[in-house]
Motif scaffolding. Structure first.
Motif, mmCIF file in Angstrom:
data_model
loop_
_atom_site.group_PDB
_atom_site.id
_atom_site.type_symbol
_atom_site.label_atom_id
_atom_site.label_comp_id
_atom_site.label_asym_id
_atom_site.label_seq_id
_atom_site.Cartn_x
_atom_site.Cartn_y
_atom_site.Cartn_z
ATOM 1 N N PHE A 65 -4.820 0.472 20.084
ATOM 2 C CA PHE A 65 -4.688 -0.814 20.862
ATOM 3 C C PHE A 65 -4.395 -0.527 22.376
ATOM 4 C CE2 PHE A 65 -2.030 -4.746 21.867
ATOM 5 C CZ PHE A 65 -3.286 -5.616 21.667
ATOM 6 N N TRP A 66 -3.640 0.302 22.707
ATOM 7 C CA TRP A 66 -3.034 0.249 24.049
ATOM 8 C C TRP A 66 -4.113 0.700 24.978
ATOM 9 C CZ3 TRP A 66 2.512 2.641 25.232
ATOM 10 C CH2 TRP A 66 3.031 2.317 24.451
ATOM 11 N N PRO A 67 -4.265 -0.378 26.190
ATOM 12 C CA PRO A 67 -5.409 -0.101 27.075
ATOM 13 C C PRO A 67 -5.124 1.097 27.949
ATOM 14 C CG PRO A 67 -3.986 -1.940 27.633
ATOM 15 C CD PRO A 67 -3.281 -1.417 26.428
ATOM 16 N N ASN A 94 -9.235 1.189 23.431
ATOM 17 C CA ASN A 94 -9.292 -0.222 23.234
ATOM 18 C C ASN A 94 -9.263 -0.738 24.905
ATOM 19 O OD1 ASN A 94 -9.460 -2.697 22.206
ATOM 20 N ND2 ASN A 94 -7.215 -2.928 22.334
ATOM 21 N N ASP A 121 -11.306 -1.904 27.084
ATOM 22 C CA ASP A 121 -11.919 -3.088 27.407
ATOM 23 C C ASP A 121 -11.510 -4.280 26.380
ATOM 24 O OD1 ASP A 121 -13.288 -1.469 29.217
ATOM 25 O OD2 ASP A 121 -14.680 -0.841 27.746
ATOM 26 N N GLY A 122 -10.577 -4.091 25.663
ATOM 27 C CA GLY A 122 -10.258 -5.281 24.610
ATOM 28 C C GLY A 122 -9.455 -6.134 25.302
#
Lengths: 425, 191
Positions: B121-123, B181, B183-184
């Protein structure tokens, strides 16, 4: 004034027992059915003797007043800490037991990530650095000598009511489900005054804000907001901030998710970009159905909750005030409506307490519980014309993976035994 | 406490003007406008000018813009720190533990509720340095040296399969890691 007179004033305004809000208006009382019940009054009559406390002097003045021991059960619910990191966690405001719109300082909700630091204000510093003409350090004494402004405004954790995203309705009280919202008079220095003294570099766009707790909580906010209405708050309802609210100083960011109102504030750093702190990436972000995640979704949406009758209460047939709180991160509350039939019909609620900018409003509608099942819902509209969404509408917008920023209408179901529980409609 | 001097006298004048403005329009939105105009007249200026070097120790922000400190480390070097200082709460394999806060695993695209971890998760990888240095281990935050933070950060990235165990992690190489992630996210403040 007799019960009969009150009853003849009843005028139905919406389905399932909602009465005209003119009922009881101006009488200076907001009774519950229990207080007005004729049986109870009859029973009291035999006890109209001079009570013992009228016959002996009580204790004298005290150094710091405490609530009556008879209401000592009105408390936050800190829950059980994980012994590995006892400082983490939250405690919630007992919304169901309070009236008015200001939260007493000892009952303001808490959310800490590494406990409450015991800060000696003489040792505390507020530093402003980064994209400024000159980095500055302020002591608590320095800050106390600034002119201050006061604002009555709410603070809501963006995780408040988050359990209502769940597939089955969580069971609990208004406190346990919705108690991460409080309201106080915050007094402090407009942040713009301090930032301007440091001299803002024209390329600065964001402000990173850091606390002095063991988590060194960090959040970034856009500089536009920082210069608009943000305070460095030192006082809460007239007294120095409580330690759990950030003593000696905190940021207060009106209308935005509580976590950005960084407590124990010790550093403000101007920058071109946000710092991408853990608590603005890993946490306080909502993942949508398409797996994109919303970041920096700061404002708290328009919301209302019914605080009474509410979860776990037990009703007898009779007259009640449906009472609650409404607020919006966008401004004032323009209107609150209440339904007793699950949203089929709505009655306008009376706003008992004036709604100021980004403060709590208290609303009320008289209601006669007939003993038949009822579904109590409130919905608020704010000064921007935004209507509080239904849960279905909110889920359609953000999906069921979201956890923060739940602001949808909530329903308390009353069954035919008078038991109140949380329900989805 | 500061002594009264010429500067303070002017500050009190400011105090007076501002409170008059605040009083005349208690809750009106024009309060801030009036503060601004009063401010341009005179500001208390009670802060003390400090040099960046003086506050370096306090400034823990590590981001693309706020430089990470000197130092480096590999996962191989971080394995022991993780076992001794982190595993009790996050699990020996980082997949959870007493803290109920997994650091490893998950897939943001999974059909059911995705597990959000450093890996899934961590960008930004720099956030890991920033957070561990300021807040971990939760029972003794800020007890690790910068070198130890680099080492254990490398180990968390290694457990997530993002680097090999001999990769040297420092200010430059950490900023260069593209997180799965990255670009999430949608920046709602720009909407």
């Amino acid at each position: 004034m007799t019960i009969d007179k009150l009853e003849t004033a009843e005028e139905s305004v919406a389905g399932n027992g909602l009465l005209s809000r003119r009922l009881l208006l101006g009488l200076g009382i907001s009774g519950t059915a229990a207080a007005l019940s004729p049986n109870l009054l009859a029973a009291e009559a035999s006890r109209f003797n001079i009570p013992s406390w009228s016959k002996q002097p009580g204790p004298g003045p005290s150094a710091y007043g405490q609530p009556s021991p008879f209401v000592a059960d009105i408390q936050r619910d800190p829950g059980r800490a994980n012994p590995l990191y006892p400082g983490g966690g939250a405690s919630r405001t007992p919304l169901h037991a309070l009236r008015g719109t200001l939260t007493p300082n000892g009952l303001h909700f808490e959310r800490h990530h590494a406990g409450v630091p015991a800060i000696d204000p003489a040792e505390h510093k507020l530093i402003i650095n980064g994209l400024v003409d000159r980095a500055l350090a302020f002591s608590y004494d320095d800050l106390l000598r600034y002119p201050m402004v006061s604002r009555i405004q709410f603070l809501e954790c963006s995780g408040n009511s988050g359990a209502l995203f769940g597939a089955t309705p969580p069971q609990g009280t208004a406190q346990s489900i919705n108690g991460l919202v409080s309201c106080a008079e915050w007094t402090g220095i407009p942040l713009s005054v301090l930032l301007n003294e440091a001299g803002i570099d024209p390329t600065a766009r964001w402000l990173s804000c850091v606390g002095a707790d063991a988590a060194s909580m960090g959040r970034s906010i856009p500089l536009d907001k920082a210069l608009d209405d943000v305070l460095v708050a030192l006082f809460q309802n007239g007294e120095p901030l409580r330690p759990e609210q950030g003593f000696p100083l905190r940021l207060f960011v009106p209308g935005w998710e509580g976590n950005v109102s960084v407590k124990w504030l010790t550093q403000l750093k101007l920058a071109r970009e946000p710092s991408q702190f853990r608590d603005e990436t890993s946490k306080y972000t909502d993942t949508l159905a398409d797996r994109k995640s919303l970041q920096f979704s700061f404002p708290m949406g328009v919301k209302s909750i019914i605080t009474s009758p509410s979860g776990k209460m037990q009703l007898q047939p009779g007259l009640y005030q449906i009472e609650g709180l409404a607020w919006s991160g966008a401004g004032r509350i323009a209107k609150v409506e209440v339904s007793a039939d699950g949203g089929a019909s709505w009655a306008p609620a009376h706003i008992d307490a004036q709604s100021g900018d980004k403060s709590l409003a208290r609303f009320r509608v008289p209601w006669r519980y007939s003993g038949a099942p009822a579904q109590l819902i409130s919905r608020a509209t704010d000064s921007e014309g935004k209507l509080q969404p239904t849960r279905d509408a909110l889920l359609a917008e953000v999906g069921s993976l979201a956890f923060y920023h739940f602001n949808a209408q909530q329903c308390w179901a009353v069954d035919n035994k008078g038991e109140v529980s949380n329900a989805y409609v | 406490m500061r002594m009264f001097n010429g500067k303070t006298e002017r500050s009190l004048q400011f105090l007076f003007r501002l409170s008059a403005a605040a009083l005349s329009c208690a809750v009106s939105p024009i309060v801030s406008a009036q503060i601004d105009s009063a401010e341009t007249l005179l500001s208390p200026n009670l802060g003390t000018i400090v040099e960046q070097q003086e506050i370096e120790a306090l400034d823990l922000i590590a981001s693309a813009e706020s430089p990470l400190p000197v130092g480096s480390g590999s996962a191989f070097q971080g394995r022991e720190i993780y076992a001794n200082q982190c595993a009790a709460c996050h699990g020996a394999d980082g997949k959870g533990g007493a803290a109920n806060q997994p650091l490893v695993g998950g897939n943001i695209q999974s059909a059911d509720r995705p597990l959000r971890t450093v890996g899934s998760f961590w960008p930004h990888a720099t956030t890991l340095f920033d957070f561990v240095r300021r807040a971990m281990p939760a029972n003794a935050p800020k007890s690790l040296s910068d070198t130890e933070v680099y080492q254990v950060v490398a180990y968390v990235l290694y457990m997530n399969g993002l680097i090999d165990q001999y990769k040297i992690i420092d200010a430059d190489s950490l900023a260069g890691i593209k997180m799965p992630n990255s670009d999430g996210f949608i920046d709602m403040s720009a909407q």
